[in-house]
Scaffold this active site. Structure first.
Site, PDB file in Angstrom:
ATOM      1  N   LYS A   1     -10.477   3.852   2.948  1.00 38.13           N
ATOM      2  CA  LYS A   1     -10.321   5.272   3.543  1.00 38.13           C
ATOM      3  C   LYS A   1     -12.233   6.238   3.445  1.00 38.13           C
ATOM      4  CE  LYS A   1      -5.706   5.908   1.075  1.00 38.13           C
ATOM      5  NZ  LYS A   1      -5.137   6.538  -0.203  1.00 38.13           N
TER       6      LYS A   1
ATOM      7  N   GLN B   1      -5.983   7.878  -6.284  1.00 43.20           N
ATOM      8  CA  GLN B   1      -4.815   6.147  -5.328  1.00 43.20           C
ATOM      9  C   GLN B   1      -3.998   5.507  -6.457  1.00 43.20           C
ATOM     10  OE1 GLN B   1      -5.909   5.035  -2.431  1.00 43.20           O
ATOM     11  NE2 GLN B   1      -4.170   3.274  -2.425  1.00 43.20           N
TER      12      GLN B   1
ATOM     13  N   ASP C   1      -2.256  14.296  -0.118  1.00 43.44           N
ATOM     14  CA  ASP C   1      -1.370  12.794   0.508  1.00 43.44           C
ATOM     15  C   ASP C   1      -0.273  13.479   0.115  1.00 43.44           C
ATOM     16  OD1 ASP C   1      -1.759  10.156   0.377  1.00 43.44           O
ATOM     17  OD2 ASP C   1      -3.087  10.249  -2.085  1.00 43.44           O
TER      18      ASP C   1
HETATM   19  N1  LIG Z   1      -2.549   7.953  -3.291  1.00 43.45           N
HETATM   20  C1  LIG Z   1      -2.234   7.034  -2.179  1.00 43.45           C
HETATM   21  N2  LIG Z   1      -1.914   5.697  -2.959  1.00 43.45           N
HETATM   22  C2  LIG Z   1      -1.260   4.777  -2.178  1.00 43.45           C
HETATM   23  C3  LIG Z   1      -0.723   5.280  -0.613  1.00 43.45           C
HETATM   24  C4  LIG Z   1      -1.157   6.191   0.061  1.00 43.45           C
HETATM   25  O1  LIG Z   1      -0.194   6.814   1.042  1.00 43.45           O
HETATM   26  N3  LIG Z   1      -1.723   7.554  -1.043  1.00 43.45           N
HETATM   27  N4  LIG Z   1      -0.453   4.355  -0.138  1.00 43.45           N
HETATM   28  C5  LIG Z   1      -0.477   2.777  -1.069  1.00 43.45           C
HETATM   29  C6  LIG Z   1      -1.647   2.591   0.155  1.00 43.45           C
HETATM   30  N5  LIG Z   1      -2.235   2.461   1.200  1.00 43.45           N
HETATM   31  C7  LIG Z   1      -3.379   4.309   1.199  1.00 43.45           C
HETATM   32  O2  LIG Z   1      -3.569   4.300   0.233  1.00 43.45           O
HETATM   33  C8  LIG Z   1      -2.492   1.568   2.258  1.00 43.45           C
HETATM   34  C9  LIG Z   1      -2.291   0.618   2.200  1.00 43.45           C
HETATM   35  C10 LIG Z   1      -2.816  -0.274   3.284  1.00 43.45           C
HETATM   36  C11 LIG Z   1      -3.459   0.262   4.495  1.00 43.45           C
HETATM   37  C12 LIG Z   1      -3.715  -0.839   5.313  1.00 43.45           C
HETATM   38  O3  LIG Z   1      -4.202  -0.112   6.693  1.00 43.45           O
HETATM   39  N6  LIG Z   1      -3.442  -1.758   5.282  1.00 43.45           N
HETATM   40  C13 LIG Z   1      -4.071  -2.510   6.298  1.00 43.45           C
HETATM   41  C14 LIG Z   1      -4.747  -3.793   5.576  1.00 43.45           C
HETATM   42  C15 LIG Z   1      -5.337  -3.677   4.661  1.00 43.45           C
HETATM   43  C16 LIG Z   1      -5.583  -4.807   3.715  1.00 43.45           C
HETATM   44  O4  LIG Z   1      -6.246  -5.909   4.365  1.00 43.45           O
HETATM   45  O5  LIG Z   1      -5.270  -5.019   3.171  1.00 43.45           O
HETATM   46  C17 LIG Z   1      -2.506  -3.222   7.792  1.00 43.45           C
HETATM   47  O6  LIG Z   1      -1.762  -2.635   7.450  1.00 43.45           O
HETATM   48  O7  LIG Z   1      -2.841  -3.524   8.613  1.00 43.45           O
HETATM   49  C18 LIG Z   1      -3.956   1.727   4.180  1.00 43.45           C
HETATM   50  C19 LIG Z   1      -3.729   1.824   3.312  1.00 43.45           C
HETATM   51  C20 LIG Z   1       0.039   3.031  -2.011  1.00 43.45           C
HETATM   52  N7  LIG Z   1      -0.745   3.661  -2.952  1.00 43.45           N
END
Ligand SMILES: Nc1nc2c(c(=O)[nH]1)N[C@@H](CN(C=O)c1ccc(C(=O)N[C@@H](CCC(=O)O)C(=O)O)cc1)CN2
Length: 282
Positions: A52, A96, A119
């Site tokens: 992020k 987070q 969020d």
């Molecule tokens: N405050 C928040 N916490 C959490 C959220 C949220 O939206 N707000 N969502 C999830 C986790 N998350 C963002 O925080 C999130 C998860 C995964 C990805 C992402 O880009 N994943 C990649 C792979 C990344 C890796 O190598 O692990 C993909 O899918 O291509 C972005 C954001 C829980 N917590």
């Protein structure tokens, strides 16, 4: 043949548009700033927060980074949020998730000023969403709607089945889908005959948190399948909640993992930060 929905490419396109928007805001004397609060040592959360911050940096959004130890108390975290709420240089606040067990996530979200809710998870913002008068929106559901629009996949009148009823994804996505005139079923761990329910879906969204749980027996021929899961296997491989090799035998459209919904979550966070900054100025 299945069309793989390119979340990474779509997120990149959005980010480059946001870069231009950020430059314009800066020319108007406004420097958008996102406060990023990370509590504890969860390795996945550290990766997401790093991603992020990188995305913000590329777009030109300033971040205020606050990392707190795992034994942070509820009172300490709430006090920090009060300070960020009162800081006029901060336009958006993100905490987070998940938080360490001693902390009450709902109370923390409720303490964030709804006007700085990056969020879109504050009850006031969820209320606006449920009344179809959205303000800040939860980022993953918003990203899913943008992907469907980008690939011109119609939603109105379609049967949408969402497996998973979390506050982060399932519940707000159901509201967004209803607002877009879909017929929505939210299924979960207590749903009877899940395969039969899921295989009615024109659009099937899977957010179960169970690696590769959904295979072609859950999928209607020609359906769109959105995989929200991110699971790291013991061998280090990253997989979703959908068994991709099996799903491609039935799905017309499918989001990959990685590279599907995940990058869109971050792009939507950036977009929302800019929207909140812009609104703070008006
Ligand atoms: N405050 C928040 N916490 C959490 C959220 C949220 O939206 N707000 N969502 C999830 C986790 N998350 C963002 O925080 C999130 C998860 C995964 C990805 C992402 O880009 N994943 C990649 C792979 C990344 C890796 O190598 O692990 C993909 O899918 O291509 C972005 C954001 C829980 N917590």
């Amino acid at each position: 043949m299945t069309v793989m929905i390119d979340g990474r490419g779509t997120a990149e396109k959005i980010r480059s548009q946001l870069k231009g928007k950020t430059e314009k805001l800066k020319q108007q004397g406004l420097e958008p700033c996102l406060a990023v609060v990370l509590v504890g040592d969860d390795p996945a959360s550290h990766v997401y927060v790093r991603n992020k911050k990188r995305a913000a940096e590329k777009i030109g959004i300033k971040t205020k980074d606050i990392t707190l130890p795992a034994n942070t108390t509820q009172a300490e975290l709430l006090q920090l949020i009060d300070e960020l709420n009162g800081d006029v240089t901060v336009h958006a606040i993100l905490v987070q998730m998940p938080l360490p067990a001693q902390l009450d996530e709902n109370a923390v979200i409720e303490r964030i000023d709804p006007k700085k809710d990056a969020d879109g998870l504050h009850p006031e913002n969820l209320g606006h969403l449920f009344m179809d008068q959205p303000k800040a929106l939860p980022c993953t559901p918003r990203g899913i709607m943008v992907l469907l629009e980008e690939y011109q996949i119609p939603v109105a009148g379609k049967n949408v089945v969402i497996i998973g009823r979390s506050n982060l994804v399932g519940r707000p996505l159901a509201a967004l889908m209803i607002n877009a005139d879909a017929t929505v079923t939210v299924a979960h761990s207590k749903t009877k005959d899940l395969q039969r329910v899921a295989s009615q879906a024109d659009i099937l969204v899977v957010a179960t948190g169970r690696a590769e749980m959904v295979d072609e027996t859950y999928i209607k021929e020609g359906a769109t399948v959105i995989d929200v899961g991110i699971n790291r296997l013991a061998n280090g491989k990253l997989v979703g909640d959908v068994k991709q090799a099996s799903a491609v035998t039935k799905a017309a459209y499918l989001t990959p993992v990685p590279g599907g919904v995940g990058p869109m979550t971050i792009a939507m966070l950036m977009q929302q930060t800019l929207e909140l900054a812009e609104k703070s100025n008006s």
